[in-house]
Design a protein around this motif. Structure first.
Motif, PDB file in Angstrom:
ATOM      1  N   UNK A 127       0.835  -1.205   0.000  1.00  0.00           N
ATOM      2  CA  UNK A 127       0.000   0.000   0.000  1.00  0.00           C
ATOM      3  C   UNK A 127       0.871   1.258   0.000  1.00  0.00           C
ATOM      4  N   UNK A 128       1.969   1.244   0.764  1.00  0.00           N
ATOM      5  CA  UNK A 128       2.892   2.383   0.770  1.00  0.00           C
ATOM      6  C   UNK A 128       3.535   2.569  -0.608  1.00  0.00           C
ATOM      7  N   UNK A 129       3.975   1.461  -1.205  1.00  0.00           N
ATOM      8  CA  UNK A 129       4.614   1.553  -2.516  1.00  0.00           C
ATOM      9  C   UNK A 129       3.618   2.040  -3.571  1.00  0.00           C
ATOM     10  N   UNK A 130       2.361   1.617  -3.450  1.00  0.00           N
ATOM     11  CA  UNK A 130       1.338   2.076  -4.380  1.00  0.00           C
ATOM     12  C   UNK A 130       1.138   3.581  -4.255  1.00  0.00           C
ATOM     13  N   UNK A 131       1.055   4.047  -3.004  1.00  0.00           N
ATOM     14  CA  UNK A 131       0.850   5.481  -2.783  1.00  0.00           C
ATOM     15  C   UNK A 131       2.040   6.303  -3.272  1.00  0.00           C
ATOM     16  N   UNK A 132       3.245   5.751  -3.113  1.00  0.00           N
ATOM     17  CA  UNK A 132       4.458   6.507  -3.447  1.00  0.00           C
ATOM     18  C   UNK A 132       4.787   6.492  -4.931  1.00  0.00           C
ATOM     19  N   UNK A 133       4.334   5.472  -5.668  1.00  0.00           N
ATOM     20  CA  UNK A 133       4.768   5.333  -7.067  1.00  0.00           C
ATOM     21  C   UNK A 133       3.631   5.310  -8.073  1.00  0.00           C
ATOM     22  N   UNK A 134       2.393   5.560  -7.613  1.00  0.00           N
ATOM     23  CA  UNK A 134       1.257   5.449  -8.525  1.00  0.00           C
ATOM     24  C   UNK A 134       1.305   6.472  -9.660  1.00  0.00           C
ATOM     25  N   UNK A 135       1.981   7.602  -9.447  1.00  0.00           N
ATOM     26  CA  UNK A 135       2.003   8.646 -10.474  1.00  0.00           C
ATOM     27  C   UNK A 135       2.926   8.298 -11.639  1.00  0.00           C
ATOM     28  N   UNK A 136       3.855   7.371 -11.426  1.00  0.00           N
ATOM     29  CA  UNK A 136       4.817   7.003 -12.460  1.00  0.00           C
ATOM     30  C   UNK A 136       4.361   5.720 -13.131  1.00  0.00           C
ATOM     31  N   UNK A 137       3.565   5.861 -14.169  1.00  0.00           N
ATOM     32  CA  UNK A 137       2.976   4.690 -14.816  1.00  0.00           C
ATOM     33  C   UNK A 137       3.957   3.966 -15.730  1.00  0.00           C
TER      34      UNK A 137
END
Length: 294
Positions: A223-233
């Motif tokens: 969940x942390x990794x999703x929140x931190x990297x979701x903008x970089x598709x």
């Protein structure tokens, strides 16, 4: 058991976007593709690649020294995990484990064939993983190497390039002196498939739980990794390692079995394990520059 049950649920899925799609591995053809590239050859290339990454990062003053707390923390975690990896791949007994931490805002980690671990400091400094989350993530990345997912994927490339006369460079490493922190298109663009991620989740959780890392950390970790990297598709961690609601739920479903392994590792019963904070914060540090309390 009540505490474990409440923690296993880990609340409702976090409100973070997930990878919209994931590649499917070639299934039964996987072994055939892996066999196109002998493991000793790949391990040797990986060692050379690792040495180039280390030399290149050092050349531009972007390599943390062995005395840095980040490096010490990772080495200690790997020392805890490594003994439980050999049951999944006999070749691990000959691996020479090494870790390099590169100064970079990027959120990235990977384990090259042969036990060479590369971590970009953004993962440690920006995401603020607790020790359980770090151990679970290292177990996941080690599992990819144990199951030879990179070897399989490169074998797929080799099969498509038959007649070219040579195996392509392992990851197409760029010159770090000329292009700081560039490690090549093939690695940057390598996206694992759903089956790869399931294997890495299952095996990584087994390894990390036996090593004494709380498996409940997998939920807060991703969940942390999703929140931190979701903008970089293109290069975001959750897109390189597809993280969907279904994958999250699978992780939660496997928690009871992994909690039993973890409880045994830390000398407790599942019923006496303390609650795991849903946020992943406020965990007691168990791996420090002074050593491990496990």
């Amino acid at each position: 058991m009540a505490a474990a049950t409440s923690n296993a649920a880990m609340a409702a899925p976090a409100a973070t976007p997930f990878a919209p799609s994931a590649q499917i591995r070639f299934g039964a053809n996987g072994a055939m593709f892996r066999n196109l590239i002998p493991s000793p050859m790949l391990d040797a290339q990986a060692a050379e690649e690792f040495n180039q990454i280390v030399a290149g990062a050092a050349h531009v003053n972007r390599l943390y020294s062995a005395t840095d707390d980040r490096v010490k923390r990772l080495k200690m975690a790997i020392d805890l995990l490594a003994p439980y990896a050999s049951k999944w791949n006999d070749q691990v007994k000959s691996w020479k484990w090494e870790v390099a931490v590169v100064k970079s805002p990027d959120i990235r980690m990977y384990c090259l064939p042969g036990g060479k671990v590369v971590v970009y400091s953004g993962l440690l400094d920006r995401v603020k993983l607790n020790d359980d989350e770090l151990g679970v993530l290292l177990g996941h990345e080690i599992a990819h190497a144990l199951r030879e997912h990179v070897r399989e994927r490169l074998g797929e490339q080799q099969a498509a390039q038959m007649g070219a006369g040579s195996i392509p460079q392992l990851f197409g490493l760029a010159d770090l002196g000329a292009a700081p922190l560039g490690i090549g298109e093939q690695l940057v663009e390598m996206k694992y498939g759903r089956a790869d991620e399931t294997e890495a989740d299952v095996i990584g959780a087994d390894i990390s739980s036996r090593a004494g890392f709380d498996p409940r950390a997998a939920v807060t970790l991703w969940d942390k990794l999703a929140a931190a990297t979701r903008a970089n598709k293109d290069q975001g961690f959750i897109y390189m390692h597809p993280y969907s609601p279904a994958r999250r739920q699978d992780i939660v479903k496997r928690l009871p079995d992994n909690l039993a392994l973890y409880a045994k590792a830390v000398g407790k019963t599942v019923a006496t394990l303390p609650d795991y904070p849903a946020s992943g914060h406020s965990r007691t540090t168990k791996v420090t520059s002074q050593g491990s309390s496990r």
